[in-house]
Design a protein around this motif. Structure first.
Motif, PDB file in Angstrom:
ATOM      1  N   HIS A  14      41.447 -15.460  25.406  1.00  0.00           N
ATOM      2  CA  HIS A  14      42.723 -15.067  24.803  1.00  0.00           C
ATOM      3  C   HIS A  14      42.582 -14.065  23.671  1.00  0.00           C
ATOM      4  O   HIS A  14      43.554 -13.366  23.360  1.00  0.00           O
ATOM      5  N   ILE A  15      41.414 -13.980  23.070  1.00  0.00           N
ATOM      6  CA  ILE A  15      41.240 -12.955  22.040  1.00  0.00           C
ATOM      7  C   ILE A  15      40.462 -11.754  22.590  1.00  0.00           C
ATOM      8  O   ILE A  15      40.014 -10.899  21.837  1.00  0.00           O
ATOM      9  N   GLY A  16      40.341 -11.701  23.907  1.00  0.00           N
ATOM     10  CA  GLY A  16      39.756 -10.533  24.557  1.00  0.00           C
ATOM     11  C   GLY A  16      38.246 -10.474  24.576  1.00  0.00           C
ATOM     12  O   GLY A  16      37.672  -9.446  24.907  1.00  0.00           O
ATOM     13  N   GLU A  17      37.594 -11.578  24.265  1.00  0.00           N
ATOM     14  CA  GLU A  17      36.131 -11.626  24.298  1.00  0.00           C
ATOM     15  C   GLU A  17      35.683 -12.177  25.652  1.00  0.00           C
ATOM     16  O   GLU A  17      35.238 -13.315  25.777  1.00  0.00           O
ATOM     17  N   PHE A  18      35.821 -11.329  26.667  1.00  0.00           N
ATOM     18  CA  PHE A  18      35.579 -11.770  28.044  1.00  0.00           C
ATOM     19  C   PHE A  18      34.125 -12.142  28.299  1.00  0.00           C
ATOM     20  O   PHE A  18      33.855 -13.091  29.034  1.00  0.00           O
ATOM     21  N   GLU A  19      33.187 -11.413  27.700  1.00  0.00           N
ATOM     22  CA  GLU A  19      31.781 -11.758  27.905  1.00  0.00           C
ATOM     23  C   GLU A  19      31.466 -13.124  27.317  1.00  0.00           C
ATOM     24  O   GLU A  19      30.765 -13.926  27.930  1.00  0.00           O
ATOM     25  N   ARG A  20      31.980 -13.396  26.114  1.00  0.00           N
ATOM     26  CA  ARG A  20      31.758 -14.702  25.493  1.00  0.00           C
ATOM     27  C   ARG A  20      32.435 -15.792  26.320  1.00  0.00           C
ATOM     28  O   ARG A  20      31.872 -16.870  26.531  1.00  0.00           O
ATOM     29  N   GLU A  32      34.433 -31.087  27.621  1.00  0.00           N
ATOM     30  CA  GLU A  32      35.741 -30.897  26.997  1.00  0.00           C
ATOM     31  C   GLU A  32      35.780 -29.646  26.136  1.00  0.00           C
ATOM     32  O   GLU A  32      36.778 -28.932  26.119  1.00  0.00           O
ATOM     33  N   LEU A  33      34.715 -29.382  25.415  1.00  0.00           N
ATOM     34  CA  LEU A  33      34.722 -28.272  24.479  1.00  0.00           C
ATOM     35  C   LEU A  33      34.469 -26.923  25.148  1.00  0.00           C
ATOM     36  O   LEU A  33      35.134 -25.933  24.822  1.00  0.00           O
ATOM     37  N   LEU A  34      33.534 -26.844  26.071  1.00  0.00           N
ATOM     38  CA  LEU A  34      33.200 -25.566  26.693  1.00  0.00           C
ATOM     39  C   LEU A  34      34.405 -24.876  27.335  1.00  0.00           C
ATOM     40  O   LEU A  34      34.606 -23.680  27.116  1.00  0.00           O
ATOM     41  N   VAL A  41      30.275 -16.555  29.206  1.00  0.00           N
ATOM     42  CA  VAL A  41      29.079 -17.320  28.830  1.00  0.00           C
ATOM     43  C   VAL A  41      29.406 -18.809  28.751  1.00  0.00           C
ATOM     44  O   VAL A  41      28.692 -19.652  29.312  1.00  0.00           O
ATOM     45  N   PHE A  42      30.499 -19.147  28.053  1.00  0.00           N
ATOM     46  CA  PHE A  42      30.883 -20.554  27.940  1.00  0.00           C
ATOM     47  C   PHE A  42      31.191 -21.151  29.311  1.00  0.00           C
ATOM     48  O   PHE A  42      30.785 -22.275  29.616  1.00  0.00           O
ATOM     49  N   MET A  43      31.916 -20.411  30.148  1.00  0.00           N
ATOM     50  CA  MET A  43      32.294 -20.951  31.455  1.00  0.00           C
ATOM     51  C   MET A  43      31.077 -21.065  32.371  1.00  0.00           C
ATOM     52  O   MET A  43      30.983 -22.012  33.161  1.00  0.00           O
ATOM     53  N   ASN A  44      30.132 -20.147  32.259  1.00  0.00           N
ATOM     54  CA  ASN A  44      28.901 -20.269  33.054  1.00  0.00           C
ATOM     55  C   ASN A  44      28.073 -21.470  32.619  1.00  0.00           C
ATOM     56  O   ASN A  44      27.440 -22.121  33.446  1.00  0.00           O
ATOM     57  N   ARG A  45      28.081 -21.767  31.321  1.00  0.00           N
ATOM     58  CA  ARG A  45      27.395 -22.980  30.851  1.00  0.00           C
ATOM     59  C   ARG A  45      28.041 -24.220  31.465  1.00  0.00           C
ATOM     60  O   ARG A  45      27.346 -25.147  31.901  1.00  0.00           O
ATOM     61  N   LEU A  46      29.362 -24.231  31.502  1.00  0.00           N
ATOM     62  CA  LEU A  46      30.081 -25.347  32.115  1.00  0.00           C
ATOM     63  C   LEU A  46      29.745 -25.442  33.599  1.00  0.00           C
ATOM     64  O   LEU A  46      29.473 -26.527  34.115  1.00  0.00           O
ATOM     65  N   MET A  55      39.121 -15.649  37.118  1.00  0.00           N
ATOM     66  CA  MET A  55      40.166 -15.085  36.253  1.00  0.00           C
ATOM     67  C   MET A  55      39.567 -14.128  35.232  1.00  0.00           C
ATOM     68  O   MET A  55      40.108 -13.045  34.982  1.00  0.00           O
ATOM     69  N   ILE A  56      38.451 -14.539  34.632  1.00  0.00           N
ATOM     70  CA  ILE A  56      37.781 -13.692  33.640  1.00  0.00           C
ATOM     71  C   ILE A  56      37.359 -12.380  34.296  1.00  0.00           C
ATOM     72  O   ILE A  56      37.611 -11.293  33.766  1.00  0.00           O
ATOM     73  N   ASP A  57      36.727 -12.473  35.461  1.00  0.00           N
ATOM     74  CA  ASP A  57      36.255 -11.267  36.140  1.00  0.00           C
ATOM     75  C   ASP A  57      37.414 -10.391  36.621  1.00  0.00           C
ATOM     76  O   ASP A  57      37.307  -9.165  36.598  1.00  0.00           O
ATOM     77  N   LEU A  58      38.503 -10.988  37.014  1.00  0.00           N
ATOM     78  CA  LEU A  58      39.685 -10.225  37.409  1.00  0.00           C
ATOM     79  C   LEU A  58      40.156  -9.354  36.242  1.00  0.00           C
ATOM     80  O   LEU A  58      40.318  -8.142  36.374  1.00  0.00           O
ATOM     81  N   VAL A  59      40.330  -9.967  35.083  1.00  0.00           N
ATOM     82  CA  VAL A  59      40.830  -9.250  33.909  1.00  0.00           C
ATOM     83  C   VAL A  59      39.806  -8.236  33.398  1.00  0.00           C
ATOM     84  O   VAL A  59      40.166  -7.156  32.934  1.00  0.00           O
ATOM     85  N   ALA A  60      38.531  -8.572  33.507  1.00  0.00           N
ATOM     86  CA  ALA A  60      37.472  -7.678  33.034  1.00  0.00           C
ATOM     87  C   ALA A  60      37.185  -6.541  34.015  1.00  0.00           C
ATOM     88  O   ALA A  60      36.365  -5.672  33.726  1.00  0.00           O
ATOM     89  N   GLY A  61      37.849  -6.554  35.176  1.00  0.00           N
ATOM     90  CA  GLY A  61      37.670  -5.485  36.148  1.00  0.00           C
ATOM     91  C   GLY A  61      36.492  -5.668  37.082  1.00  0.00           C
ATOM     92  O   GLY A  61      36.123  -4.743  37.806  1.00  0.00           O
ATOM     93  N   ARG A  62      35.900  -6.843  37.081  1.00  0.00           N
ATOM     94  CA  ARG A  62      34.766  -7.120  37.969  1.00  0.00           C
ATOM     95  C   ARG A  62      35.306  -7.808  39.228  1.00  0.00           C
ATOM     96  O   ARG A  62      35.105  -9.009  39.438  1.00  0.00           O
TER      97      ARG A  62
END
Length: 133
Positions: free
Chosen positions: A49-55, A38-40, A58-63, A85-92
């Motif tokens: 949402h605050i633009g910390e795509f790497e962080r 639930e938390l991850l 990390v959380f989503m990979n843990r999930l 979605m994260i990789d799309l926005v981050a350009g990967r």
């Protein structure tokens, strides 16, 4: 102003930059806690949402790791879609294609047609952005 307020209170007051501080405290705190279905995802979305795509990643990979270990197919599908979605926005975009393709395939194989729609949409968007015709 809202010196000791929560992120939600700061957001409601329009202090979006101030809301990031309490969120970053939550990120640091959760780094020490066990994996949580639930938390991850919520921490990942907040970081996104605050633009910390790497962080966020990390959380989503843990999930994703936990979901794969536990055989939780729907959570794997969810995590792969969010990673795309994260990789799309981050350009990967290459990574996004791989994750979205795996998610769409998993959705098809498990009969989760509605959950497979988002990764399919990501693939369509990436094709348009890359002008794949």
């Amino acid at each position: 102003m809202l010196k000791n307020s929560t992120a939600a209170e700061k957001t409601e007051a329009g202090d979006y930059a101030g809301a990031a501080g309490p969120l970053r405290q939550a990120f640091a705190f959760h780094a020490e806690l066990p994996e949580d279905y639930e938390l991850l995802p919520n921490l990942s979305i907040a970081a996104f949402h605050i633009g910390e795509f790497e962080r966020s990643e990390v959380f989503m990979n843990r999930l994703l790791t936990r979901a794969r270990t536990n055989g939780a197919a729907v959570m794997v599908l969810y995590a792969l879609t969010r990673l795309a979605m994260i990789d799309l926005v981050a350009g990967r975009w290459t990574d996004a294609v791989g994750e979205a393709t795996e998610a769409a395939t998993l959705g098809d194989l498990t009969g989760q047609d509605v959950l497979a729609d988002a990764p399919r949409a990501i693939l369509l968007l990436l094709a348009a952005l890359r002008d794949d015709g």
